[in-house]
Design a protein around this motif. Structure first.
Motif, PDB file in Angstrom:
ATOM      1  N   LEU A 147      -5.236  -2.449  -5.312  1.00 27.81           N
ATOM      2  CA  LEU A 147      -4.835  -3.661  -4.590  1.00 27.81           C
ATOM      3  C   LEU A 147      -5.981  -4.653  -4.424  1.00 27.81           C
ATOM      4  O   LEU A 147      -5.737  -5.838  -4.184  1.00 27.81           O
ATOM      5  CB  LEU A 147      -4.235  -3.296  -3.226  1.00 27.81           C
TER       6      LEU A 147
ATOM      7  N   LYS B 190       4.409   5.287  -5.586  1.00 26.34           N
ATOM      8  CA  LYS B 190       4.599   5.156  -7.036  1.00 26.34           C
ATOM      9  C   LYS B 190       3.566   6.000  -7.787  1.00 26.34           C
ATOM     10  O   LYS B 190       3.888   6.648  -8.781  1.00 26.34           O
ATOM     11  CB  LYS B 190       4.487   3.688  -7.441  1.00 26.34           C
ATOM     12  N   ILE B 191       2.333   6.010  -7.315  1.00 29.52           N
ATOM     13  CA  ILE B 191       1.290   6.823  -7.945  1.00 29.52           C
ATOM     14  C   ILE B 191       1.640   8.303  -7.841  1.00 29.52           C
ATOM     15  O   ILE B 191       1.549   9.043  -8.822  1.00 29.52           O
ATOM     16  CB  ILE B 191      -0.086   6.535  -7.308  1.00 29.52           C
TER      17      ILE B 191
ATOM     18  N   SER C  87       0.820  -1.200   0.000  1.00 24.91           N
ATOM     19  CA  SER C  87       0.000   0.000   0.000  1.00 24.91           C
ATOM     20  C   SER C  87       0.863   1.264   0.000  1.00 24.91           C
ATOM     21  O   SER C  87       0.639   2.175  -0.800  1.00 24.91           O
ATOM     22  CB  SER C  87      -0.933  -0.020   1.211  1.00 24.91           C
TER      23      SER C  87
ATOM     24  N   LEU D  96       2.899   1.410  -3.448  1.00 22.13           N
ATOM     25  CA  LEU D  96       2.103   1.804  -4.618  1.00 22.13           C
ATOM     26  C   LEU D  96       1.612   3.247  -4.521  1.00 22.13           C
ATOM     27  O   LEU D  96       1.571   3.954  -5.532  1.00 22.13           O
ATOM     28  CB  LEU D  96       0.932   0.848  -4.803  1.00 22.13           C
ATOM     29  N   LYS D  97       1.247   3.668  -3.342  1.00 24.60           N
ATOM     30  CA  LYS D  97       0.826   5.058  -3.169  1.00 24.60           C
ATOM     31  C   LYS D  97       1.976   5.994  -3.551  1.00 24.60           C
ATOM     32  O   LYS D  97       1.777   6.983  -4.254  1.00 24.60           O
ATOM     33  CB  LYS D  97       0.386   5.292  -1.730  1.00 24.60           C
TER      34      LYS D  97
ATOM     35  N   THR E 219      -5.012   3.509  -4.432  1.00 24.51           N
ATOM     36  CA  THR E 219      -4.147   2.390  -4.055  1.00 24.51           C
ATOM     37  C   THR E 219      -4.961   1.211  -3.538  1.00 24.51           C
ATOM     38  O   THR E 219      -4.752   0.070  -3.957  1.00 24.51           O
ATOM     39  CB  THR E 219      -3.127   2.843  -2.990  1.00 24.51           C
TER      40      THR E 219
ATOM     41  N   ALA F 250      -4.962   9.430  -3.434  1.00 21.14           N
ATOM     42  CA  ALA F 250      -3.937   8.428  -3.744  1.00 21.14           C
ATOM     43  C   ALA F 250      -4.168   7.162  -2.924  1.00 21.14           C
ATOM     44  O   ALA F 250      -4.024   6.051  -3.438  1.00 21.14           O
ATOM     45  CB  ALA F 250      -2.547   8.997  -3.493  1.00 21.14           C
ATOM     46  N   SER F 251      -4.558   7.325  -1.671  1.00 24.31           N
ATOM     47  CA  SER F 251      -4.857   6.160  -0.828  1.00 24.31           C
ATOM     48  C   SER F 251      -6.070   5.400  -1.351  1.00 24.31           C
ATOM     49  O   SER F 251      -6.082   4.167  -1.367  1.00 24.31           O
ATOM     50  CB  SER F 251      -5.114   6.601   0.617  1.00 24.31           C
TER      51      SER F 251
END
Length: 117
Positions: free
Chosen positions: A110, A77-78, A71, A74-75, A106, A102-103
């Motif tokens: 996922l 990375k976004i 989590s 990826l957040k 993510t 963003a959360s």
């Protein structure tokens, strides 16, 4: 009906109501996340179930399913972009997204980007 049976009945009704509320909230969050993905051009490079330029959201979910740090990774990375996780094509940063959005994205990714239909 004895006291214990009545209390159990109320507990089960409350639990059922809570589950229904969570389901409605999840559907609302999924719809908002899908809209965010569309508004922020995520769907130009990613699809739910097939590779375009980047991996499908379902492939991302599968790759990180057992990673407890996914989590946060990826957040990041976004928001910041990067390359190397899925090849050499870089993912552009989405710095204009709020932390909350963003959360939300993510979590949706996922979970395999569940359909809102």
């Amino acid at each position: 009906m004895n006291f214990f049976a009545q209390q159990l009945k109320y507990f089960l009704l409350a639990a059922l109501f809570s589950l229904c509320s969570l389901s409605v909230q999840a559907a609302t969050d999924d719809a908002k996340a899908a809209a965010l993905a569309k508004q922020n051009a995520c769907l130009g490079c990613h699809a739910v179930d097939k590779k375009i330029v980047g991996p499908s959201f379902q492939a991302v979910a599968k790759k990180y399913a057992t990673d407890p740090t996914a989590s946060v990774f990826l957040k990041n990375k976004i928001l910041k972009g990067g390359s190397g996780s899925w090849g050499v094509v870089p993912m552009p940063a989405n710095a204009k997204l709020s932390d909350a959005d963003a959360s939300l994205l993510t979590g949706w990714i996922l979970r395999g980007a569940p359909s809102t239909n």
